[in-house]
Design an enzyme around this catalytic site. Structure first.
Site, short mmCIF file in Angstrom:
data_model
loop_
_atom_site.label_atom_id
_atom_site.label_comp_id
_atom_site.label_asym_id
_atom_site.label_seq_id
_atom_site.Cartn_x
_atom_site.Cartn_y
_atom_site.Cartn_z
N CYS A 63 -9.32 -1.10 -20.59
CA CYS A 63 -8.13 -0.25 -20.29
C CYS A 63 -7.16 -0.93 -19.33
CB CYS A 63 -8.80 0.87 -19.30
SG CYS A 63 -9.39 2.22 -20.23
N CYS A 99 -0.10 -1.59 -1.11
CA CYS A 99 -0.96 -2.46 -0.49
C CYS A 99 -0.93 -3.77 -1.50
CB CYS A 99 -2.33 -1.73 -0.28
SG CYS A 99 -2.07 -0.37 0.49
N ASN A 142 -10.84 -6.53 -7.44
CA ASN A 142 -10.53 -6.63 -9.15
C ASN A 142 -9.40 -7.28 -9.26
OD1 ASN A 142 -10.61 -6.09 -11.70
ND2 ASN A 142 -9.15 -4.56 -11.30
N SER A 148 -9.92 9.48 0.76
CA SER A 148 -9.67 7.89 1.14
C SER A 148 -8.03 7.98 1.59
CB SER A 148 -10.14 7.04 0.17
OG SER A 148 -9.61 5.79 0.35
N CYS A 164 -3.41 -4.11 -4.71
CA CYS A 164 -3.51 -3.06 -5.43
C CYS A 164 -2.37 -3.14 -6.66
CB CYS A 164 -3.10 -1.71 -4.56
SG CYS A 164 -3.56 -0.05 -5.36
N GLY A 198 -2.69 7.31 -5.95
CA GLY A 198 -1.93 7.85 -4.96
C GLY A 198 -2.42 7.94 -3.41
N GLU A 199 -1.63 8.30 -2.49
CA GLU A 199 -2.03 8.56 -0.93
C GLU A 199 -2.18 9.88 -0.74
OE1 GLU A 199 -3.17 6.50 1.68
OE2 GLU A 199 -3.26 8.68 2.32
N CYS A 245 -13.61 10.93 -9.50
CA CYS A 245 -12.33 10.35 -8.80
C CYS A 245 -11.18 11.05 -9.23
CB CYS A 245 -12.52 8.76 -9.06
SG CYS A 245 -11.00 7.83 -8.19
N CYS A 259 2.41 5.64 -6.47
CA CYS A 259 1.97 5.52 -4.79
C CYS A 259 3.30 4.98 -4.05
CB CYS A 259 0.76 4.75 -4.73
SG CYS A 259 0.29 4.66 -3.00
N GLU A 286 -4.53 9.56 -14.07
CA GLU A 286 -5.82 9.29 -14.53
C GLU A 286 -6.99 9.95 -13.74
OE1 GLU A 286 -5.47 5.07 -16.29
OE2 GLU A 286 -4.79 5.44 -14.17
N SER A 338 -9.05 2.92 4.13
CA SER A 338 -9.00 1.69 3.39
C SER A 338 -8.81 0.71 4.43
CB SER A 338 -7.92 1.84 2.56
OG SER A 338 -8.13 2.72 1.40
N LEU A 339 -9.57 0.11 5.39
CA LEU A 339 -9.36 -0.87 6.55
C LEU A 339 -8.80 -2.21 5.90
CD1 LEU A 339 -9.73 -0.81 9.40
CD2 LEU A 339 -11.85 -1.69 9.41
N HIS A 340 -9.98 -2.94 5.21
CA HIS A 340 -9.46 -4.05 4.51
C HIS A 340 -9.28 -5.52 5.41
CE1 HIS A 340 -9.95 -1.59 1.10
NE2 HIS A 340 -8.67 -1.14 1.12
#
Ligand code: SAH
Ligand code: SF4
Length: 460
Positions: free
Chosen positions: A428, A187, A385, A284, A190, A252-253, A176, A183, A163, A306-308
């Site tokens: 979606c 995480c 989300n 990212s 995710c 993906g990474e 994006c 991936c 996508e 992506s620290l989080h």
């Protein structure tokens, strides 16, 4: 092989607009690809060897093989195009000249037909068309949000779906872009539960997303056949330049598909190609430390991390690559990131998870770490989300605000991403699981229910 995610959050920050998959609460996208897609995709192509939480391996493939034997030129640099022309029978001088012309038509003009290459001899054009193609990812589904956000479900020539999302705003438009189908990392916040990594996208499939977006937005320069240097700036910008920024934040990474992402972004940044400035591109990563330096040196784009989480315990849990490359190593790599400065800050993405990583103490620790490592940083707070079965909830709006205030009062920008594209996100997120089996009315009912639930959650 793990659950993948693609949370793309169509959200706006102070300088990056970032799609995050699965950001229903925030009104961002929920785009989990699911088993039917994967089964379909896997039936076409054998799995490639892809690293998991190990270091990346080089991926040799620069061309997706086609059933008709022709070669797709999209994704290839000028030199490679010249090589292919020479292999097909042109002498070295001709091959070089034709490659220069074709490169310009492909990447700067966006033509999709050799017949339109008017400075190439008429007899030469069918010769090219017999041997080569000018590919684009196939559009399986395109959706348009009431706020202008657009989302495309795309398919590679060998049947894999992925996508991309376009988020327009008053002063910019951000695309994006995906780097992999699936991936390898998992995480925990995710969503993709069932989705494994299928394969890396090729340079053509990555740059092809940008080209497709330009097609859809009507953004190719419309001038005559002249080369870039002969165009006036005004003519080039006549279409309005809706697409101004790119974020490698789709599926993906990207640093686990380094070579292909680098090669694709070089075409995007090439002044004779898509000609987008590296300052308008952000990559990212979840924290693939060994590749960060090369990212700065060889690509030179803005970095988002992506620290989080700010403790080993929590980051190990929610961003498991942390077990391999810990916080200290990651922050040291950020401090050494080539090109980072106060003018080009590193973005730290921080997903707000209720009762997990969202306390005042966590905010203070985040500030302390940024100062300890002397990082030119800004923080993007991302409302989580939620997705069905997710082990977390989003922090309350009050908590998000309190967290943001602490970081902001320490002198670090900490915007909360603004929701975008809520209507198509919600729909979606629901329809990806069984799109084919559901009627339009069913999908609409589900979308309406999801939006209502989201509104309630956001209000409460
Ligand atoms: N793999 C890369 C880039 C793609 S993910 C990375 O991890 O950085 C893009 C962003 O979306 C990342 O910051 C990711 O952590 C975030 N994200 C993923 N799932 C999310 C969710 N459910 N809610 C909010 N943000 C999410
Ligand atoms: Fe999702 Fe990025 Fe983690 Fe992959 S690395 S699981 S895309 S957040």
């Amino acid at each position: 092989m793990l659950r993948s995610v693609f949370a793309r959050c169509a959200c706006v920050t102070d300088n990056v607009k970032i799609p995050i998959y699965s950001c229903r609460l925030a009104g961002s996208f929920a785009l989990p690809l699911t088993r039917p897609y994967i089964r379909h995709a896997m039936s076409h192509t054998p799995l490639m060897t892809i690293p998991g939480q190990t270091d990346p391996v080089p991926v040799a493939r620069d061309i997706t093989p086609r059933a008709d034997g022709r070669i797709d030129l999209i994704g290839l640099p000028k030199l490679r195009i010249a090589e292919l022309f020479a292999e097909a029978g042109l002498d070295a001088k001709q091959a070089k000249l034709r490659a220069k012309q074709v490169f310009h038509w492909l990447y700067h003009r966006g033509v999709t037909d050799f017949a339109a290459m008017t400075d190439i001899a008429k007899t030469m054009r069918p010769w090219l068309a017999e041997r080569f193609v000018i590919g684009r990812p196939e559009v399986v589904e395109a959706q348009h949000s009431t706020d202008g956000t657009r989302k495309w479900l795309l398919q590679t020539a060998d049947g894999h779906e992925f996508e991309m999302v376009f988020i327009p705003d008053a002063d910019r438009g951000t695309l994006c872009v995906s780097s992999q189908v699936g991936c390898t990392l998992n995480c925990r916040f995710c969503h993709t539960g069932t989705m494994k990594l299928v394969r890396n996208l090729t340079p053509g499939e990555i740059v092809g997303q940008v080209m497709l977006a330009r097609d859809a937005l009507g953004e190719w320069p419309k001038g005559a056949m002249d080369f870039a240097e002969e165009e006036s700036e005004a003519e080039y910008r006549a279409d309005g330049r809706l697409l101004t920024n790119i974020v490698m934040m789709g599926m993906g990474e990207p640093l686990y598909n380094f070579d292909n992402v680098r090669d694709a972004l070089r075409l995007v940044m090439d002044g004779e190609g898509l000609a987008l400035s590296k300052r308008r591109i952000t990559l990212s990563t979840s924290g693939v430390v060994p590749m960060m330096d090369r990212c700065g040196e060889e690509i030179g784009v803005n970095l988002a991390v992506s620290l989080h989480a700010v403790t080993k315990e929590i980051r190990d849990e929610i961003v498991p690559i942390n077990k391999k490359y810990g916080l200290e190593e990651l922050l040291a790599a950020c401090a050494a990131y080539p090109g980072a400065s106060n003018a080009r800050r590193i973005t730290f993405e921080y997903v707000m998870l209720k009762d997990k990583n969202d306390t005042d103490d966590h905010a203070r620790e985040l500030v302390r770490l940024i100062k300890q490592y002397n990082l030119p940083a800004k923080v993007n707070l991302i409302p989580f989300n939620p997705w069905p079965g997710a082990p977390y909830e989003c922090s309350t709006p009050e908590r998000v605000r309190a967290f943001s205030n602490i970081v902001f009062e320490a002198g670090i920008s900490a915007p909360v991403r603004t929701p975008r594209g809520r209507d198509i996100d919600a729909a979606c997120g629901q329809l990806k699981t069984a799109a084919q089996k559901k009627s339009r009315a069913e999908r609409d009912r589900e979308a309406a229910a999801a939006v209502a639930a989201t509104t309630q959650e956001a209000a409460g």
